[in-house]
Structure formats: C-alpha cells, structure tokens
Design a protein around this motif. Structure first.
Motif, PDB file in Angstrom:
ATOM      1  N   TRP A   1       3.463 -10.088   4.759  1.00 26.61           N
ATOM      2  CA  TRP A   1       3.428  -8.642   4.552  1.00 26.61           C
ATOM      3  C   TRP A   1       3.574  -8.579   3.126  1.00 26.61           C
ATOM      4  O   TRP A   1       4.080  -9.423   2.474  1.00 26.61           O
ATOM      5  N   THR A   2       2.999  -7.382   2.618  1.00 24.09           N
ATOM      6  CA  THR A   2       1.991  -6.685   2.948  1.00 24.09           C
ATOM      7  C   THR A   2       0.964  -6.900   1.874  1.00 24.09           C
ATOM      8  O   THR A   2       1.383  -6.692   0.698  1.00 24.09           O
ATOM      9  N   ILE A   3      -0.295  -7.248   2.346  1.00 24.73           N
ATOM     10  CA  ILE A   3      -1.343  -7.620   1.634  1.00 24.73           C
ATOM     11  C   ILE A   3      -2.177  -6.384   0.849  1.00 24.73           C
ATOM     12  O   ILE A   3      -2.646  -5.551   1.945  1.00 24.73           O
ATOM     13  N   ARG A   4      -2.461  -6.139  -0.278  1.00 22.36           N
ATOM     14  CA  ARG A   4      -3.085  -5.038  -0.638  1.00 22.36           C
ATOM     15  C   ARG A   4      -4.553  -5.337  -1.314  1.00 22.36           C
ATOM     16  O   ARG A   4      -5.008  -4.211  -2.003  1.00 22.36           O
ATOM     17  N   SER A   5      -5.142  -6.275  -1.344  1.00 24.62           N
ATOM     18  CA  SER A   5      -6.306  -6.800  -2.124  1.00 24.62           C
ATOM     19  C   SER A   5      -6.840  -8.217  -1.640  1.00 24.62           C
ATOM     20  O   SER A   5      -5.950  -8.741  -0.949  1.00 24.62           O
TER      21      SER A   5
END
Length: 254
Positions: free
Chosen positions: A228-232
């Motif tokens: 957690w937490t992947i944003r791209s």
C-alpha cells in the motif's frame, strides 16, 4: 494454529484502495459507489472497518468523521443510528454498515478488509469489533481476507474466524502519528514479530519500505506480500519487484 491460505484472486487483479473512488466524480472512498466502480472495472476492493460505541461494524477509515462527512466527532462515540445518519461528502450516501457492504458486493470481487486499531497504541483489544466482523462474514460466499496494523486484533480474528485468511498491515513505523506508540512496541511492529503468533499468511506492507530485509525473509518463508498505497504506474512497476499485488488509488493500473 491454523493458517488459511490467501486465495489466488488476491494476487491477480489490482486492489482498489477504499474502493475505486473519485470524489470529483461523486464517488467518495469506502462508499457503495466506490465499490461498484471497482466491481465494474474488475478490481479487488480494500476497505476499512471501524466500530460504533456499541461495536457495530461500519465501513469507514478515519477516527473522526469531519474529513469524510463534514461534521466532526469520533465514529466510536456514535450509536448505529447516529453513524448511519451521517452522509458522505460527494454523493450524500450514508456510511455503510459492514453487513450492508457484504450484501452489496455479494462475492463479485475479492475483499481485503482492514480492521482499524480502536485503542490508539497497537495494544491489546477488547475484541468486540473483530467478533462482529467474524459474525457478519458467516456464510459469506466470496473471497475475503482480514488484516490489521494491530497484531492483537489479528490474534482475535484467528480465534473468531479461524478459516478466513489473515494478515498484518505493516510499515516502517516512522511517521509522526506513530511516535505516539511506545518505542518498544514500535520495534516489535517494525520487525513483524507477531507474524507466526497470529497465524498470518500475508502482509500488506508500506510500498516505500518494501526493501526491508524482514519483508524478503517472510516472502522466502512463504508469506504473500501485498503493498500500500500505489499512486502511479511508475510506483507500481517498482513495487512489483517485491510485492505480488498492489493496493492503488488515484490512477488506473495498466
């Protein structure tokens, strides 16, 4: 202690963090709308569970309700009717109960369920929320996994729902809020010392800390590693060098 296996479904489609939410589009986090969006896109769902003052299980992330409902106050101080009377900013949907969420999703995608620590210091828990979640899950037909940052909570889940796979949500424990936790307890948590004690089969680890040797050690020993937490897409590619699946938000995984 029985250690149920994590279903393969949790290692396939990416997992939408608090649902596939988009507040600008009227889809707030941890809402039934966000869960429908995840289902429509074919993603798994990660969600959070908090307790009311009577230990009713509610799908909600924050301890205080201001950010998500516009009205301040801890959800733990509300009874069920008061909690359900609060509507989510973005679409005026009521805060869903855990049982309402289960009826809505109805096994259509995997559910990664995080039990929020209710006592603030990652110490022993009274178990009321964990047992409420276990009771609601009886007879549920779908892929489910349970986890918490607090291993004491996971230990209660091992007793209350021994057949449901469980894991520990893990991190580097260096954030500002984490400094409120006693140093000795943080040392235990950062080393994931409770993994075997609670019969975990996976961890969901902080993406920026995936190079921690203990993560590699657990993976070698057979633990599944989520993150957690992947944003791209770039973060996802880097995380997948270690993690077997990602929890994501704010972009569309490839």
């Amino acid at each position: 202690m029985k250690r149920p296996a994590l279903p393969e479904a949790f290692l396939k489609a990416p997992i939408a963090h608090r649902g596939f939410h988009n507040l600008a589009a009227g889809i707030p986090e941890n809402s039934l709308a966000s869960f429908q969006a995840a289902i429509d896109a074919g993603y798994g769902i990660e969600l959070d569970v908090q307790a009311t003052k009577d230990a009713d299980a509610m799908v909600f992330h924050d301890y205080d309700m201001r950010r998500l409902t516009g009205t301040a106050g801890p959800i733990q101080m509300c009874d069920l009717s008061e909690a359900k009377a609060r509507t989510l900013l973005g679409n005026d949907e009521p805060i869903p109960t855990f049982s309402e969420m289960l009826d809505f999703v109805a096994g259509r995608v995997p559910l990664l369920i995080e039990i929020k620590d209710q006592h603030g210091a990652m110490g022993p828990v009274d178990g009321r929320l964990e047992r409420a979640v276990a009771e609601a899950l009886k007879g549920y037909d779908g892929d489910v996994a349970l986890m918490s940052f607090n291993p004491h909570s996971v230990a209660v889940l091992a007793e209350a729902a021994p057949d449901i796979p469980r894991g520990i949500t893990t991190e580097n424990w260096q954030g500002e809020d984490e400094q409120l936790i006693p140093a000795a307890r943080r040392a235990e948590l950062v080393n994931i010392e409770d993994y075997d004690r609670v019969g975990a089969c996976f961890i969901s680890h902080q993406a920026a800390d995936l190079d921690r040797p203990r993560v590699a050690e657990l993976k070698t020993a057979g633990a599944h590693v989520l993150c957690w937490t992947i944003r791209s897409a770039e973060q996802e590619a880097e995380a997948r060098k270690v993690a077997q699946n990602v929890t994501f938000e704010g972009y569309v995984p490839g």
